[in-house]
Design a protein around this motif. Sequence first.
Motif, PDB file in Angstrom:
ATOM      1  N   LEU A   1      24.781  59.718 -56.203  1.00 46.46           N
ATOM      2  CA  LEU A   1      24.022  59.090 -55.122  1.00 46.46           C
ATOM      3  C   LEU A   1      24.657  57.758 -54.711  1.00 46.46           C
ATOM      4  CD1 LEU A   1      21.483  59.267 -53.368  1.00 46.46           C
ATOM      5  CD2 LEU A   1      20.240  58.118 -55.200  1.00 46.46           C
TER       6      LEU A   1
ATOM      7  N   GLU B   1      26.305  56.688 -51.069  1.00 44.12           N
ATOM      8  CA  GLU B   1      25.775  55.555 -50.311  1.00 44.12           C
ATOM      9  C   GLU B   1      26.798  54.435 -50.147  1.00 44.12           C
ATOM     10  OE1 GLU B   1      23.130  55.356 -48.437  1.00 44.12           O
ATOM     11  OE2 GLU B   1      22.691  57.419 -49.005  1.00 44.12           O
TER      12      GLU B   1
ATOM     13  N   VAL C   1      17.571  53.610 -52.033  1.00 42.53           N
ATOM     14  CA  VAL C   1      17.250  54.414 -53.211  1.00 42.53           C
ATOM     15  C   VAL C   1      16.041  53.817 -53.921  1.00 42.53           C
ATOM     16  CG1 VAL C   1      18.166  55.304 -55.385  1.00 42.53           C
ATOM     17  CG2 VAL C   1      19.705  54.966 -53.457  1.00 42.53           C
TER      18      VAL C   1
END
Length: 126
Positions: A12, A16, A82
């Motif tokens: 993740l 990002e 997040v």
Amino acid sequence: MSNYRSHRLAGLVKEEVSRILREDLKDPRLGFVTVTDAQASDDLKSVKVFVSILGDEHEIKENMKILDHAAQYVRTQIGHIVQLRHVPDIVFKYDPSIEHGARISKILADLDLPEGEASPEEEKEG
């Protein structure tokens, strides 16, 4: 379970950070930077983000300084995107693997073997 969570977090963060560097970071001094990998610590408190940088040694050092300076901004942006109890620290690390692969490709291309002629390694195998 922790290994799965750290792997998921690393993926993740890699995605990002790539997006943030491409779309949000507006530093004109920053050259062509590619995120190649990310590794989260087992305690999920930090993520090493590996980057490949196009350029000579001086440009690589300058780009790494820019990235190190931007690490807190990147961390803050990730915190907005997040949903985590603790947003991990971001540490940028230089990854020479793409540059190394390009150098090997150039060396192989420079060998300029005639079409159909076997390389020394292929002759040994055959």
